[in-house]
Design a protein around this motif. Structure first.
Motif, PDB file in Angstrom:
ATOM      1  N   PRO A 156       0.811  -1.248  -0.194  1.00 56.98           N
ATOM      2  CA  PRO A 156      -0.004   0.100   0.033  1.00 56.98           C
ATOM      3  C   PRO A 156       0.896   1.273  -0.131  1.00 56.98           C
ATOM      4  O   PRO A 156       2.139   1.204   0.444  1.00 56.98           O
ATOM      5  CB  PRO A 156      -0.780  -0.258   1.300  1.00 56.98           C
ATOM      6  CG  PRO A 156      -0.916  -1.587   1.699  1.00 56.98           C
ATOM      7  CD  PRO A 156       0.690  -2.020   1.121  1.00 56.98           C
ATOM      8  N   PRO A 157       0.496   2.348  -0.610  1.00 57.93           N
ATOM      9  CA  PRO A 157       1.259   3.476  -0.778  1.00 57.93           C
ATOM     10  C   PRO A 157       1.615   4.202   0.600  1.00 57.93           C
ATOM     11  O   PRO A 157       2.831   4.760   0.799  1.00 57.93           O
ATOM     12  CB  PRO A 157       0.058   4.604  -1.317  1.00 57.93           C
ATOM     13  CG  PRO A 157      -0.952   3.806  -2.115  1.00 57.93           C
ATOM     14  CD  PRO A 157      -0.777   2.425  -1.279  1.00 57.93           C
ATOM     15  N   GLU A 158       0.845   3.893   1.695  1.00 63.52           N
ATOM     16  CA  GLU A 158       1.263   4.274   3.154  1.00 63.52           C
ATOM     17  C   GLU A 158       2.200   3.687   3.615  1.00 63.52           C
ATOM     18  O   GLU A 158       3.235   4.022   4.184  1.00 63.52           O
ATOM     19  CB  GLU A 158      -0.115   4.307   4.015  1.00 63.52           C
ATOM     20  CG  GLU A 158      -0.456   3.097   4.256  1.00 63.52           C
ATOM     21  CD  GLU A 158      -1.542   2.769   3.262  1.00 63.52           C
ATOM     22  OE1 GLU A 158      -2.193   1.682   3.615  1.00 63.52           O
ATOM     23  OE2 GLU A 158      -1.782   3.353   2.280  1.00 63.52           O
ATOM     24  N   ASP A 159       2.620   2.341   3.476  1.00 60.41           N
ATOM     25  CA  ASP A 159       3.696   1.495   3.793  1.00 60.41           C
ATOM     26  C   ASP A 159       4.937   1.901   3.017  1.00 60.41           C
ATOM     27  O   ASP A 159       5.897   2.012   3.409  1.00 60.41           O
ATOM     28  CB  ASP A 159       3.471   0.005   3.366  1.00 60.41           C
ATOM     29  CG  ASP A 159       2.244  -0.624   4.490  1.00 60.41           C
ATOM     30  OD1 ASP A 159       2.013  -0.047   5.157  1.00 60.41           O
ATOM     31  OD2 ASP A 159       1.878  -1.705   4.284  1.00 60.41           O
ATOM     32  N   VAL A 160       4.712   2.245   1.697  1.00 56.44           N
ATOM     33  CA  VAL A 160       6.124   2.805   0.773  1.00 56.44           C
ATOM     34  C   VAL A 160       6.457   4.008   1.261  1.00 56.44           C
ATOM     35  O   VAL A 160       7.928   4.159   1.635  1.00 56.44           O
ATOM     36  CB  VAL A 160       5.499   2.649  -0.683  1.00 56.44           C
ATOM     37  CG1 VAL A 160       6.528   3.370  -1.469  1.00 56.44           C
ATOM     38  CG2 VAL A 160       5.084   1.470  -1.390  1.00 56.44           C
ATOM     39  N   LEU A 192      13.015   3.942  -3.049  1.00 58.24           N
ATOM     40  CA  LEU A 192      11.959   2.910  -3.304  1.00 58.24           C
ATOM     41  C   LEU A 192      10.925   3.338  -4.103  1.00 58.24           C
ATOM     42  O   LEU A 192      10.426   4.488  -4.012  1.00 58.24           O
ATOM     43  CB  LEU A 192      11.418   2.461  -1.781  1.00 58.24           C
ATOM     44  CG  LEU A 192      10.641   1.355  -1.542  1.00 58.24           C
ATOM     45  CD1 LEU A 192      11.663   0.259  -1.667  1.00 58.24           C
ATOM     46  CD2 LEU A 192      10.297   1.331   0.001  1.00 58.24           C
ATOM     47  N   PRO A 193      10.428   2.734  -5.205  1.00 67.35           N
ATOM     48  CA  PRO A 193       9.692   3.051  -6.224  1.00 67.35           C
ATOM     49  C   PRO A 193       8.301   2.981  -5.402  1.00 67.35           C
ATOM     50  O   PRO A 193       8.103   2.553  -4.702  1.00 67.35           O
ATOM     51  CB  PRO A 193       9.560   1.846  -7.305  1.00 67.35           C
ATOM     52  CG  PRO A 193      10.380   0.672  -6.758  1.00 67.35           C
ATOM     53  CD  PRO A 193      11.250   1.199  -5.606  1.00 67.35           C
ATOM     54  N   PRO A 204       8.918  -8.523  -1.235  1.00 71.87           N
ATOM     55  CA  PRO A 204      10.166  -9.330  -1.681  1.00 71.87           C
ATOM     56  C   PRO A 204      11.054  -8.366  -2.294  1.00 71.87           C
ATOM     57  O   PRO A 204      12.181  -8.421  -2.368  1.00 71.87           O
ATOM     58  CB  PRO A 204       9.850 -10.340  -2.466  1.00 71.87           C
ATOM     59  CG  PRO A 204       8.236 -10.527  -2.205  1.00 71.87           C
ATOM     60  CD  PRO A 204       7.762  -9.470  -1.656  1.00 71.87           C
ATOM     61  N   GLN A 205      10.748  -7.379  -3.218  1.00 69.94           N
ATOM     62  CA  GLN A 205      11.366  -6.543  -3.901  1.00 69.94           C
ATOM     63  C   GLN A 205      12.050  -5.441  -3.318  1.00 69.94           C
ATOM     64  O   GLN A 205      13.076  -4.964  -3.447  1.00 69.94           O
ATOM     65  CB  GLN A 205      10.721  -5.780  -5.183  1.00 69.94           C
ATOM     66  CG  GLN A 205       9.840  -6.698  -6.139  1.00 69.94           C
ATOM     67  CD  GLN A 205       9.095  -6.049  -7.280  1.00 69.94           C
ATOM     68  OE1 GLN A 205       8.479  -5.179  -6.732  1.00 69.94           O
ATOM     69  NE2 GLN A 205       8.972  -6.268  -8.312  1.00 69.94           N
ATOM     70  N   VAL A 206      11.388  -5.206  -1.792  1.00 65.25           N
ATOM     71  CA  VAL A 206      11.760  -4.119  -1.162  1.00 65.25           C
ATOM     72  C   VAL A 206      13.130  -4.484  -0.804  1.00 65.25           C
ATOM     73  O   VAL A 206      14.089  -3.710  -0.628  1.00 65.25           O
ATOM     74  CB  VAL A 206      11.201  -3.905   0.258  1.00 65.25           C
ATOM     75  CG1 VAL A 206      11.618  -2.970   1.235  1.00 65.25           C
ATOM     76  CG2 VAL A 206       9.821  -3.334  -0.174  1.00 65.25           C
TER      77      VAL A 206
END
Length: 121
Positions: free
Chosen positions: A77-81, A91-92, A98-100
């Motif tokens: 979710p955007p808020e987690d990003v 971070l995109p 897993p990509q993080v």
């Protein structure tokens, strides 16, 4: 409060010890998982070592999201990003858990410690 260079030196020392890297040079841009061979258990152990060394608490909802055993399907979710971006620059907007791991660097850990020392992130 430690400055960036002191925190960085401390984290590099912990990484060298935990990963048995000896005299292998470690640069701030080194990716923990892709380049240094850190796995999720190493990260958990490093979290405790960093907390002890710097006298801070790292575990919170943001770090716990990264350390959780199972990744939720799809993009975070955007808020987690946004929350993770406070210590994982670059971070995109659209990224799976897993990509993080591919974006976490030595510098990320330094920023996380700095943010905790300042009482943010």
């Amino acid at each position: 409060m430690n400055n960036f260079e002191d925190i960085q030196a401390g984290i590099i020392a912990l990484l060298k010890e935990r990963l048995a890297l000896g005299s292998t040079p470690i640069v701030p841009e080194a990716k923990l998982f892709d380049e240094l061979g850190v796995d999720s258990l190493d990260l958990l152990d490093l979290t405790f070592l960093i907390e002890k060394r710097f006298g801070i608490k790292l575990r919170d909802s943001g770090l716990d999201k990264l350390l959780r055993a199972e990744a939720p399907p799809g993009n975070l979710p955007p808020e987690d990003v946004r929350e993770l971006r406070a210590w994982i620059p670059g971070l995109p907007d659209e990224v799976t858990l897993p990509q993080v791991f591919g974006y976490v660097t030595v510098e990320s850990l330094v920023l996380l410690v700095q943010n905790r020392q300042r009482g943010s992130a």
